[in-house]
Design a protein around this motif. Structure first.
Motif, PDB file in Angstrom:
ATOM      1  N   PHE A  16       0.824  -1.212   0.000  1.00  0.00           N
ATOM      2  CA  PHE A  16       0.000   0.000   0.000  1.00  0.00           C
ATOM      3  C   PHE A  16       0.860   1.266   0.000  1.00  0.00           C
ATOM      4  CE2 PHE A  16      -3.171  -3.032   1.808  1.00  0.00           C
ATOM      5  CZ  PHE A  16      -4.056  -2.979   0.738  1.00  0.00           C
ATOM      6  N   TYR A  17       2.010   1.163   0.646  1.00  0.00           N
ATOM      7  CA  TYR A  17       2.930   2.314   0.610  1.00  0.00           C
ATOM      8  C   TYR A  17       3.388   2.569  -0.829  1.00  0.00           C
ATOM      9  CZ  TYR A  17       7.191   5.030   1.031  1.00  0.00           C
ATOM     10  OH  TYR A  17       8.155   5.985   0.861  1.00  0.00           O
ATOM     11  N   SER A  18       3.733   1.505  -1.561  1.00  0.00           N
ATOM     12  CA  SER A  18       4.194   1.638  -2.950  1.00  0.00           C
ATOM     13  C   SER A  18       3.091   2.167  -3.856  1.00  0.00           C
ATOM     14  CB  SER A  18       4.682   0.282  -3.481  1.00  0.00           C
ATOM     15  OG  SER A  18       5.791  -0.151  -2.725  1.00  0.00           O
ATOM     16  N   VAL A  19       1.859   1.698  -3.623  1.00  0.00           N
ATOM     17  CA  VAL A  19       0.722   2.213  -4.395  1.00  0.00           C
ATOM     18  C   VAL A  19       0.562   3.709  -4.133  1.00  0.00           C
ATOM     19  CG1 VAL A  19      -1.801   2.153  -4.631  1.00  0.00           C
ATOM     20  CG2 VAL A  19      -0.498   0.020  -4.536  1.00  0.00           C
ATOM     21  N   GLY A  20       0.701   4.087  -2.862  1.00  0.00           N
ATOM     22  CA  GLY A  20       0.628   5.508  -2.504  1.00  0.00           C
ATOM     23  C   GLY A  20       1.707   6.318  -3.194  1.00  0.00           C
ATOM     24  N   GLU A  21       2.912   5.746  -3.272  1.00  0.00           N
ATOM     25  CA  GLU A  21       4.026   6.429  -3.935  1.00  0.00           C
ATOM     26  C   GLU A  21       3.732   6.648  -5.426  1.00  0.00           C
ATOM     27  OE1 GLU A  21       7.616   7.329  -2.792  1.00  0.00           O
ATOM     28  OE2 GLU A  21       6.028   7.804  -1.380  1.00  0.00           O
ATOM     29  N   VAL A  22       3.130   5.635  -6.074  1.00  0.00           N
ATOM     30  CA  VAL A  22       2.796   5.760  -7.499  1.00  0.00           C
ATOM     31  C   VAL A  22       1.757   6.859  -7.697  1.00  0.00           C
ATOM     32  CG1 VAL A  22       1.786   4.606  -9.506  1.00  0.00           C
ATOM     33  CG2 VAL A  22       3.380   3.365  -8.038  1.00  0.00           C
ATOM     34  N   PHE A  23       0.727   6.857  -6.831  1.00  0.00           N
ATOM     35  CA  PHE A  23      -0.299   7.902  -6.927  1.00  0.00           C
ATOM     36  C   PHE A  23       0.306   9.288  -6.711  1.00  0.00           C
ATOM     37  CE2 PHE A  23      -3.657   4.608  -6.201  1.00  0.00           C
ATOM     38  CZ  PHE A  23      -4.430   4.924  -7.319  1.00  0.00           C
ATOM     39  N   GLN A  24       1.236   9.372  -5.771  1.00  0.00           N
ATOM     40  CA  GLN A  24       1.907  10.652  -5.509  1.00  0.00           C
ATOM     41  C   GLN A  24       2.684  11.113  -6.746  1.00  0.00           C
ATOM     42  OE1 GLN A  24       4.297   9.981  -2.036  1.00  0.00           O
ATOM     43  NE2 GLN A  24       2.541   9.529  -0.747  1.00  0.00           N
ATOM     44  N   ALA A  25       3.444  10.172  -7.335  1.00  0.00           N
ATOM     45  CA  ALA A  25       4.246  10.503  -8.522  1.00  0.00           C
ATOM     46  C   ALA A  25       3.345  10.951  -9.666  1.00  0.00           C
ATOM     47  CB  ALA A  25       5.084   9.298  -8.941  1.00  0.00           C
ATOM     48  N   LEU A  26       2.225  10.234  -9.848  1.00  0.00           N
ATOM     49  CA  LEU A  26       1.282  10.594 -10.911  1.00  0.00           C
ATOM     50  C   LEU A  26       0.678  11.971 -10.668  1.00  0.00           C
ATOM     51  CD1 LEU A  26      -0.616   7.203 -11.418  1.00  0.00           C
ATOM     52  CD2 LEU A  26       0.901   8.303 -13.056  1.00  0.00           C
ATOM     53  N   ALA A  27       0.302  12.227  -9.407  1.00  0.00           N
ATOM     54  CA  ALA A  27      -0.338  13.504  -9.074  1.00  0.00           C
ATOM     55  C   ALA A  27       0.616  14.674  -9.271  1.00  0.00           C
ATOM     56  CB  ALA A  27      -0.846  13.470  -7.633  1.00  0.00           C
ATOM     57  N   VAL A  28       1.865  14.509  -8.813  1.00  0.00           N
ATOM     58  CA  VAL A  28       2.850  15.590  -8.950  1.00  0.00           C
ATOM     59  C   VAL A  28       3.153  15.835 -10.431  1.00  0.00           C
ATOM     60  CG1 VAL A  28       5.244  16.248  -8.516  1.00  0.00           C
ATOM     61  CG2 VAL A  28       3.880  15.262  -6.679  1.00  0.00           C
ATOM     62  N   THR A  29       3.375  14.748 -11.185  1.00  0.00           N
ATOM     63  CA  THR A  29       3.693  14.886 -12.610  1.00  0.00           C
ATOM     64  C   THR A  29       2.526  15.500 -13.364  1.00  0.00           C
ATOM     65  OG1 THR A  29       5.081  12.925 -12.451  1.00  0.00           O
ATOM     66  CG2 THR A  29       4.499  13.652 -14.660  1.00  0.00           C
ATOM     67  N   ARG A  30       1.320  15.074 -13.002  1.00  0.00           N
ATOM     68  CA  ARG A  30       0.138  15.619 -13.672  1.00  0.00           C
ATOM     69  C   ARG A  30      -0.006  17.107 -13.378  1.00  0.00           C
ATOM     70  NH1 ARG A  30      -6.185  14.547 -12.478  1.00  0.00           N
ATOM     71  NH2 ARG A  30      -6.977  15.587 -14.317  1.00  0.00           N
ATOM     72  N   ALA A  31       0.247  17.496 -12.125  1.00  0.00           N
ATOM     73  CA  ALA A  31       0.148  18.915 -11.761  1.00  0.00           C
ATOM     74  C   ALA A  31       1.141  19.743 -12.564  1.00  0.00           C
ATOM     75  CB  ALA A  31       0.400  19.088 -10.261  1.00  0.00           C
ATOM     76  N   LYS A  32       2.378  19.255 -12.658  1.00  0.00           N
ATOM     77  CA  LYS A  32       3.404  19.996 -13.404  1.00  0.00           C
ATOM     78  C   LYS A  32       3.086  20.021 -14.900  1.00  0.00           C
ATOM     79  CE  LYS A  32       7.338  19.484 -10.302  1.00  0.00           C
ATOM     80  NZ  LYS A  32       8.723  19.042 -10.150  1.00  0.00           N
ATOM     81  N   THR A  33       2.618  18.885 -15.418  1.00  0.00           N
ATOM     82  CA  THR A  33       2.289  18.802 -16.841  1.00  0.00           C
ATOM     83  C   THR A  33       1.118  19.718 -17.178  1.00  0.00           C
ATOM     84  OG1 THR A  33       3.047  16.515 -16.894  1.00  0.00           O
ATOM     85  CG2 THR A  33       1.662  17.216 -18.716  1.00  0.00           C
ATOM     86  N   ASN A  34       0.110  19.747 -16.285  1.00  0.00           N
ATOM     87  CA  ASN A  34      -1.044  20.619 -16.502  1.00  0.00           C
ATOM     88  C   ASN A  34      -0.620  22.076 -16.586  1.00  0.00           C
ATOM     89  OD1 ASN A  34      -2.838  18.557 -16.579  1.00  0.00           O
ATOM     90  ND2 ASN A  34      -3.656  18.850 -14.535  1.00  0.00           N
ATOM     91  N   ILE A  35       0.267  22.474 -15.670  1.00  0.00           N
ATOM     92  CA  ILE A  35       0.755  23.859 -15.663  1.00  0.00           C
ATOM     93  C   ILE A  35       1.453  24.160 -16.981  1.00  0.00           C
ATOM     94  CG2 ILE A  35       2.445  25.429 -14.609  1.00  0.00           C
ATOM     95  CD1 ILE A  35       1.862  23.998 -11.930  1.00  0.00           C
ATOM     96  N   LYS A  36       2.305  23.230 -17.417  1.00  0.00           N
ATOM     97  CA  LYS A  36       3.072  23.450 -18.642  1.00  0.00           C
ATOM     98  C   LYS A  36       2.175  23.454 -19.879  1.00  0.00           C
ATOM     99  CE  LYS A  36       7.193  21.843 -20.999  1.00  0.00           C
ATOM    100  NZ  LYS A  36       6.967  20.948 -22.115  1.00  0.00           N
ATOM    101  N   SER A  37       1.236  22.485 -19.934  1.00  0.00           N
ATOM    102  CA  SER A  37       0.394  22.369 -21.124  1.00  0.00           C
ATOM    103  C   SER A  37      -0.574  23.534 -21.253  1.00  0.00           C
ATOM    104  CB  SER A  37      -0.383  21.049 -21.096  1.00  0.00           C
ATOM    105  OG  SER A  37      -1.283  21.038 -20.012  1.00  0.00           O
ATOM    106  N   LEU A  38      -0.861  24.208 -20.146  1.00  0.00           N
ATOM    107  CA  LEU A  38      -1.704  25.406 -20.215  1.00  0.00           C
ATOM    108  C   LEU A  38      -1.054  26.467 -21.094  1.00  0.00           C
ATOM    109  CD1 LEU A  38      -2.694  25.752 -16.476  1.00  0.00           C
ATOM    110  CD2 LEU A  38      -4.262  25.349 -18.363  1.00  0.00           C
ATOM    111  N   LEU A  39       0.268  26.453 -21.113  1.00  0.00           N
ATOM    112  CA  LEU A  39       0.999  27.518 -21.799  1.00  0.00           C
ATOM    113  C   LEU A  39       1.730  27.044 -23.042  1.00  0.00           C
ATOM    114  CD1 LEU A  39       2.487  29.129 -18.604  1.00  0.00           C
ATOM    115  CD2 LEU A  39       0.637  30.043 -19.973  1.00  0.00           C
TER     116      LEU A  39
END
Length: 650
Positions: free
Chosen positions: A124-147
């Protein structure tokens, strides 16, 4: 948890900066996201089979070394990467990392025979880590793709024929041909008579912006009508959009105080947790009669799992990513998460008048000269002198007076800050500015400027008062709404301007601004802001970010209007509003408030749940399963809460 995150953050930082122009290879798609979950899926399947053999089928052969081997195989896909990270952290001098905590807890559980719990915690810790990585990457990608939606290739005209080339290879001076519906890849000057553009990538506004021949057009704009031709004026890497992208990507380097505190807290907190866990396992030996090492070790392991601060360490920066992304989507650029925090606490918004709350487009209303002066001759002199200034007033005079007479020779020209312009023409002194300029050079005039509401440009020639021009500026369409929204946010408003007091008061009354001061020199503005700050007020200053640089530096947060047209604005201000809409000021404050609220919700949630389960765990009531929820469950809830800000409407 500074230590545990340092390795990941370095990877993310490099990841986000490698080829930011077009390389979207770092975007996590569905296939690559699924690959990230494969180890967890394998581990989960083996764990379920093991639990079924243990609890339901109760197979006799599933015992001893076979049972141990089965659970070890289930543990390896999720446990090995974490143990590797723990080893890397120790090698880098960071012993007490999140990976170290989870490694000790799970290996300890396996050592005392709690095989399913040991595998489950790491799973469950590893699953949490994957979700964290996805969320952080998605947040950064969203910011970049906006522009960053520039095309990889553009069509240029070579010897009158269209030719497709890479956008990065286009030189300054080349002609780009832009078809209807295409996005411009480089900054340039419009050669076609007119063209309409969608500027949403730069301003957050999809309303068409019509440009005329000779006007500047920017990378990221979409051509909406006929085929247009643009002469490239800026190299690809130096375009406005490139600067904005760099600013947004670097915004996360400026940490908010809450974020910095949590990092420092985690750095001290983690080793304390490890030593407390050792104490829970060993100290009861001296105080408890029926002390059993295995039982107290199990409690210590539960304590370690619950105490892992990953929910705080990941969800807080993710909340700030969300705030920066929400701003970018609405054409507001924050230079760091720290400015989100400052804006959330702003109590007084101090603003300039011209170009901030008014259009900054002046028109000459009236021209009054004394009879001894020839109106046409004086206007030619004024026009020639004002042609040396970039002030909006100079543009208005030029539009009224017409073509500049370049035969007029200006000598000893000088711009006097807050007053106007001075020069010598035909061996006679010419003064053009406000009445403070007249007073400074002892020019006598039998006229009371306070009787006129409009901006007055006074003129003196050969030591005599020649007359004046009145100039009017219109209030922006959303300026009144801006002040209303600021009042709803309990934010005070103050207007400071170098324009005459009567004009400033008039505009302030129309808008409903509480305090207004005119006839101010740059140093007077600084003193006024100092007075406001002396009342323990958190102050935001809104202006052009260049002329008001001293006030921007003094204020707690400097907000620049009209960043779309000025590179210097982006350099100077802390927050850049990419269009000229003052209504983005309360929006920026609201984004700051919502971001802060979400960050504190996550902090309270994490501490509350962990605190309760810690007490239950050390008392022997909570098991490793509750510990998993207190760690991974809370982390996932915090992540979902942090991501929420990216979907909010402001």
């Amino acid at each position: 948890m500074e230590g545990c995150c340092s390795t990941k953050e370095k990877k993310e930082h490099n990841h986000g900066h490698e080829g930011h122009n077009h390389d979207h290879s770092h975007d996590i798609g569905y296939k690559s996201a699924f690959k990230m979950f494969v180890p967890a899926i394998i581990s989960f399947a083996l764990l379920l089979i093991g639990i079924a053999l243990d609890k339901f089928i109760k197979a006799e052969w599933f015992s001893g070394w076979i049972r141990l081997t089965w659970y070890l195989i289930a543990y390896i896909p999720v446990g090995l990467p974490v143990l590797k990270e723990a080893f890397e952290s120790i090698r880098n001098g960071d012993i007490f990392s999140e990976f170290f905590l989870m490694g000790i807890a799970t290996i300890g559980a396996l050592a005392i025979g709690e095989f399913p719990e040991g595998v489950a915690v790491m799973l469950f810790y590893s699953v949490g880590e994957v979700f964290q990585a996805l969320a952080v990457t998605r947040a950064k990608t969203n910011i970049k793709s906006l522009l960053d939606q520039r095309p990889d290739v553009v069509t240029i005209l070579k010897y009158g024929k269209p030719q497709t080339v890479k956008a990065q290879s286009v030189s300054i001076g080349e002609i780009v041909q832009l078809k209807s519906g295409e996005r411009l890849g480089l900054d340039g000057e419009l050669l076609s008579e007119t063209a309409s553009f969608n500027t949403s990538a730069l301003t957050g506004e999809s309303k068409p912006d019509t440009k005329s021949k000779g006007e500047k057009v920017l990378a990221g704009m979409i051509n909406l009508n006929t085929v247009s031709q643009i002469k490239v004026t800026t190299a690809y890497k130096d375009s406005k959009l490139s600067k904005i992208l760099e600013l947004v990507q670097n915004a996360t380097a400026q940490k908010a105080p809450t974020e910095l505190f949590i990092r420092k807290f985690a750095k001290v907190y983690t080793p304390i947790v490890v030593f407390l866990a050792i104490g829970i396992a060993l100290l009861p030996y001296f105080f408890v009669e029926d002390y059993m090492f295995k039982s107290w070790l199990y409690r210590a392991l539960i304590f370690l799992v619950i105490s892992c601060p990953c929910a705080l360490v990941i969800s807080i920066p993710l909340g700030y990513f969300g705030g920066i992304g929400a701003g970018s989507r609405n054409g507001i650029l924050f230079k760091g998460s720290n400015f989100l925090d400052v804006l959330a606490n702003v109590q007084d918004v101090v603003m300039d008048k011209t170009g901030t709350m008014t259009e900054g487009i002046f028109k000459v209303q009236e021209v009054v000269f004394n009879n001894e002066f020839n109106k046409e001759d004086i206007l030619k002199l004024i026009n020639a002198l004002e042609s040396k200034s970039s002030h909006p007033v100079a543009t208005a005079i030029h539009e009224y007076a017409g073509e500049i007479d370049h035969s007029i020779e200006l000598k000893n020209m000088e711009e006097i800050a807050g007053h106007g312009l001075k020069a010598v023409v035909n061996r006679k002194e010419l003064l053009v500015g406000n009445f403070k300029l007249m007073d400074r050079f002892d020019i006598n005039y039998d006229f009371n400027p306070d009787n006129i509401v409009y901006t007055i440009i006074a003129v003196a020639y050969d030591k005599k008062f020649a007359g004046y021009l009145t100039i009017a500026d219109s209030v922006k369409a959303d300026a009144q709404l801006t002040i209303k929204k600021l009042k709803l946010l309990n934010v005070k408003t103050t207007m400071l301007s170098g324009d005459k007091t009567a004009v400033v008061k008039y505009v302030a009354n129309i808008l409903g601004i509480q305090n207004a001061y005119g006839d101010l020199l740059p140093e007077d503005k600084v003193n006024k802001v100092k007075e406001i700050k002396a009342k323990n007020q958190t102050v935001a200053f809104v202006g052009d970010g260049v002329n008001d640089a001293p006030v921007v530096a003094l204020s707690d947060v400097g907000i620049a209007m009209g960043g779309l047209g000025s590179d210097a604005t982006i350099e100077t201000a802390d927050v850049v509003i990419q269009d000229d809409k003052p209504s983005k000021i309360p929006m920026a404050i609201n984004i700051g408030k919502q971001t802060k609220k979400i960050v504190w919700q996550n902090i309270i949630l994490a501490f509350a749940v962990k605190g309760v389960v810690l007490i239950l765990g050390t008392s022997g009531i909570a098991t490793m399963w509750e510990a998993v929820f207190a760690d991974v469950g809370v982390a996932l809830l915090a992540i979902l809460n942090a991501v929420r800000i990216q979907r909010m409407k402001f």
